[in-house]
Design a protein around this motif. Structure first.
Motif, short mmCIF file in Angstrom:
data_model
loop_
_atom_site.label_atom_id
_atom_site.label_comp_id
_atom_site.label_asym_id
_atom_site.label_seq_id
_atom_site.Cartn_x
_atom_site.Cartn_y
_atom_site.Cartn_z
N PHE A 173 -6.34 -18.03 -12.88
CA PHE A 173 -6.28 -17.45 -14.22
C PHE A 173 -4.91 -16.83 -14.46
O PHE A 173 -4.34 -16.16 -13.60
CB PHE A 173 -7.37 -16.39 -14.40
CG PHE A 173 -8.75 -16.96 -14.40
CD1 PHE A 173 -9.24 -17.63 -15.51
CD2 PHE A 173 -9.56 -16.87 -13.28
CE1 PHE A 173 -10.50 -18.17 -15.53
CE2 PHE A 173 -10.83 -17.42 -13.28
CZ PHE A 173 -11.30 -18.07 -14.40
N ALA A 174 -4.39 -17.04 -15.65
CA ALA A 174 -3.08 -16.49 -16.01
C ALA A 174 -3.26 -15.09 -16.57
O ALA A 174 -4.26 -14.75 -17.19
CB ALA A 174 -2.42 -17.38 -17.06
N LEU A 175 -2.25 -14.26 -16.34
CA LEU A 175 -2.24 -12.90 -16.87
C LEU A 175 -1.15 -12.80 -17.91
O LEU A 175 -0.02 -13.25 -17.69
CB LEU A 175 -1.98 -11.89 -15.75
CG LEU A 175 -1.94 -10.41 -16.15
CD1 LEU A 175 -3.30 -9.98 -16.69
CD2 LEU A 175 -1.53 -9.55 -14.99
N ALA A 176 -1.48 -12.22 -19.03
CA ALA A 176 -0.50 -12.14 -20.13
C ALA A 176 0.60 -11.15 -19.81
O ALA A 176 0.37 -10.14 -19.17
CB ALA A 176 -1.19 -11.72 -21.42
N ALA A 228 -4.79 -14.22 -32.15
CA ALA A 228 -3.60 -15.05 -31.88
C ALA A 228 -4.05 -16.44 -31.47
O ALA A 228 -4.11 -16.77 -30.28
CB ALA A 228 -2.76 -14.40 -30.77
N PRO A 229 -4.39 -17.29 -32.45
CA PRO A 229 -4.95 -18.61 -32.14
C PRO A 229 -3.98 -19.55 -31.43
O PRO A 229 -4.39 -20.60 -30.93
CB PRO A 229 -5.35 -19.17 -33.51
CG PRO A 229 -4.55 -18.38 -34.49
CD PRO A 229 -4.36 -17.03 -33.90
N ASP A 230 -2.70 -19.17 -31.35
CA ASP A 230 -1.72 -20.03 -30.69
C ASP A 230 -1.42 -19.56 -29.26
O ASP A 230 -0.41 -19.95 -28.67
CB ASP A 230 -0.42 -20.06 -31.49
CG ASP A 230 0.21 -18.69 -31.66
OD1 ASP A 230 -0.47 -17.68 -31.35
OD2 ASP A 230 1.37 -18.62 -32.11
N SER A 231 -2.31 -18.74 -28.68
CA SER A 231 -2.09 -18.23 -27.33
C SER A 231 -2.42 -19.31 -26.30
O SER A 231 -3.59 -19.58 -26.02
CB SER A 231 -2.94 -16.98 -27.07
OG SER A 231 -2.87 -16.63 -25.70
N HIS A 232 -1.39 -19.92 -25.76
CA HIS A 232 -1.58 -20.94 -24.73
C HIS A 232 -2.39 -20.38 -23.56
O HIS A 232 -3.32 -21.02 -23.06
CB HIS A 232 -0.23 -21.44 -24.23
CG HIS A 232 -0.28 -22.10 -22.89
ND1 HIS A 232 -0.03 -21.41 -21.72
CD2 HIS A 232 -0.57 -23.38 -22.53
CE1 HIS A 232 -0.18 -22.24 -20.70
NE2 HIS A 232 -0.50 -23.42 -21.16
N ALA A 233 -2.03 -19.19 -23.08
CA ALA A 233 -2.68 -18.63 -21.89
C ALA A 233 -4.17 -18.38 -22.13
O ALA A 233 -4.99 -18.57 -21.23
CB ALA A 233 -1.98 -17.35 -21.46
N ASN A 282 -6.27 -27.62 -26.54
CA ASN A 282 -5.67 -26.60 -27.40
C ASN A 282 -4.50 -25.91 -26.70
O ASN A 282 -3.46 -25.65 -27.32
CB ASN A 282 -6.72 -25.57 -27.81
CG ASN A 282 -7.58 -26.05 -28.95
OD1 ASN A 282 -7.09 -26.54 -29.95
ND2 ASN A 282 -8.90 -25.95 -28.80
N ALA A 283 -4.65 -25.62 -25.40
CA ALA A 283 -3.56 -25.00 -24.65
C ALA A 283 -2.33 -25.90 -24.67
O ALA A 283 -1.19 -25.45 -24.87
CB ALA A 283 -3.99 -24.72 -23.22
N LEU A 284 -2.56 -27.21 -24.47
CA LEU A 284 -1.45 -28.16 -24.41
C LEU A 284 -0.81 -28.39 -25.77
O LEU A 284 0.35 -28.80 -25.85
CB LEU A 284 -1.95 -29.48 -23.81
CG LEU A 284 -2.27 -29.39 -22.32
CD1 LEU A 284 -3.13 -30.57 -21.87
CD2 LEU A 284 -0.99 -29.32 -21.51
N GLN A 285 -1.55 -28.11 -26.82
CA GLN A 285 -0.96 -28.21 -28.15
C GLN A 285 0.19 -27.22 -28.30
O GLN A 285 1.19 -27.51 -28.96
CB GLN A 285 -2.04 -27.94 -29.21
CG GLN A 285 -1.53 -27.97 -30.64
CD GLN A 285 -2.63 -27.63 -31.64
OE1 GLN A 285 -3.81 -27.62 -31.31
NE2 GLN A 285 -2.22 -27.33 -32.87
N ALA A 304 -2.25 -27.31 -16.67
CA ALA A 304 -3.26 -27.63 -17.67
C ALA A 304 -3.59 -29.13 -17.65
O ALA A 304 -4.76 -29.52 -17.73
CB ALA A 304 -2.79 -27.21 -19.06
N TRP A 305 -2.55 -29.97 -17.53
CA TRP A 305 -2.80 -31.42 -17.44
C TRP A 305 -3.61 -31.76 -16.18
O TRP A 305 -4.53 -32.58 -16.24
CB TRP A 305 -1.47 -32.18 -17.43
CG TRP A 305 -0.80 -32.29 -18.76
CD1 TRP A 305 0.37 -31.72 -19.15
CD2 TRP A 305 -1.26 -33.05 -19.91
NE1 TRP A 305 0.67 -32.04 -20.44
CE2 TRP A 305 -0.31 -32.87 -20.93
CE3 TRP A 305 -2.38 -33.84 -20.14
CZ2 TRP A 305 -0.44 -33.47 -22.19
CZ3 TRP A 305 -2.52 -34.44 -21.39
CH2 TRP A 305 -1.56 -34.25 -22.39
#
Length: 384
Positions: free
Chosen positions: A176-179, A216-221, A245-248, A256-257
């Motif tokens: 898991f990533a941490l912001a 923040a709908p564009d949050s990759h993490a 969505n993350a890859l977008q 992610a891939w």
């Protein structure tokens, strides 16, 4: 049966043991005042305290467990009736004060005035009182904190944090990533999700990340973490959609891939899985796990020669990759390349005897060499 042993957590036990040993030595040498910080979850903290008590019986050890927000740690410690007899004081729960502060900020209608220069009252007091800690407490303080809280200390209590004599990381670096701390109000929900995930509460973690995504709908993490949690819960289609969505927002993310490929493979969508692994390798050609995973998907399609090539690529990058040796042995056995299959199985067992010896005993991929005396010798338990 081909199994990828490293799909979801790298084996960081050795690193954690080294960190613990370094911490134990530091505690054994420290006399009087000291500040140590430990990156760990509450569960790991409890084990750490137990281990230190066992390993350092000569030290007088106490634990200050905080279960609610506080504003002044100094007064809490000054009020301890036995403070003059403590050698080591473990402090747990300071993160509650940070969470409470973040929640207050989030609920504040004046959030637009929020700044990283704002400091929770607890941390402000620590910055101002560091000399008082040193002058009045003959104690080695060990602050047990999750990563989010440590980042907060680093950013907003630098005067106190910079006095530390050690920072130890006892948690494996999970998937898991941490912001990074930011000025967006999604920060609180994102890191709340991270803490829930680290504690194993994946459903609650997903809820928190979805709240972060509402803001923040564009949050990759957040999309990425949500995908990991959904995968762990067996909700594979949703996981894939979350990775998409993350890859977008970060199309060059090899993790992610790769993880998207794993989910596709679990659904039996092998061609799509291979395409996803190929994208991971496009952005990170030395990603040994993606090469190994690619081999697994190719084997499922009966493309054994290509699967072996993928294993070889993984082993070029990581020569002690035990799972790649095991999988390669499977592919070679299916091709009836007995000698090479045995050589690779031997390598896998040499690197991880308990795991692969047990797997090979029932793995149907080895049926055509099961009666070979060399195979039987490999799967027998070691006898002293």
């Amino acid at each position: 049966m081909i199994r990828n042993l490293t799909e979801w957590d790298e084996d960081d036990k050795g690193d954690a043991e080294d960190e613990y040993e370094a911490l134990r030595r530091s505690l054994s040498w420290t006399e009087g005042f000291g500040l140590l910080f430990v990156d760990c979850t509450p569960a790991t903290a409890e084990k750490l305290i137990k281990d230190v008590r066992k390993d350092l019986p000569q030290k007088r050890i106490e634990v200050l467990r905080l279960t609610e927000p506080i504003e002044n740690l100094y007064t809490k410690i000054a009020a301890l009736p036995n403070r003059d007899s403590i050698d080591i004081l473990f402090v747990q729960g300071l993160e509650y004060s940070i969470y409470d502060y973040e929640k207050t900020i989030k609920d504040n209608t004046e959030r637009r005035n929020y700044s990283l220069f704002f400091v929770p009252r607890l941390l402000g007091h620590l910055n101002l009182q560091r000399e008082s800690f040193r002058d009045h407490f003959n104690i080695c303080f060990v602050f047990l904190l999750p990563k989010f809280a440590l980042t907060y200390f680093n950013r907003r209590a630098p005067d106190f944090f910079d006095w530390r004599s050690g920072l130890f990381k006892l948690e494996p670096q999970g998937e898991f990533a941490l912001a990074e701390l930011s000025q967006g109000e999604d920060e609180f929900w994102f890191n709340q999700g991270y803490q829930q995930a680290m504690a194993g509460d994946l459903v609650d973690a997903i809820v928190c990340w979805e709240k972060a995504l509402d803001i923040a709908p564009d949050s990759h993490a957040a999309w990425y973490n949500r995908g990991l949690a959904l995968f762990k819960l067996g909700r594979l289609e949703e996981a894939i959609a979350s990775y998409d969505n993350a890859l977008q927002f970060k199309p060059d993310d090899p993790e992610a891939w790769n993880n998207r490929g794993i989910a596709l493979r679990k659904l039996g969508r092998f061609e799509e899985a291979i395409a996803s692994y190929d994208k991971a390798l496009q952005f990170k050609p030395d990603q040994d796990e993606a090469w190994n995973n690619r081999g697994i998907a190719l084997r499922k399609l009966g493309r054994l020669e290509e699967a072996i090539i993928s294993c070889n690529k993984a082993l070029e990058i990581k020569p002690d990759y035990d799972n790649a040796f095991y999988n390669k042995a499977c592919y070679l056995a299916l091709q009836n390349q007995i000698n090479l299959a045995l050589e690779n199985l031997q390598q896998a067992i040499a690197l991880n005897s308990d795991e692969y010896r047990e797997m090979a005993k029932t793995d149907s991929d080895f049926d055509n060499l099961r009666h070979d005396p060399r195979f039987q010798a490999l799967i027998q338990e070691d006898r002293d």
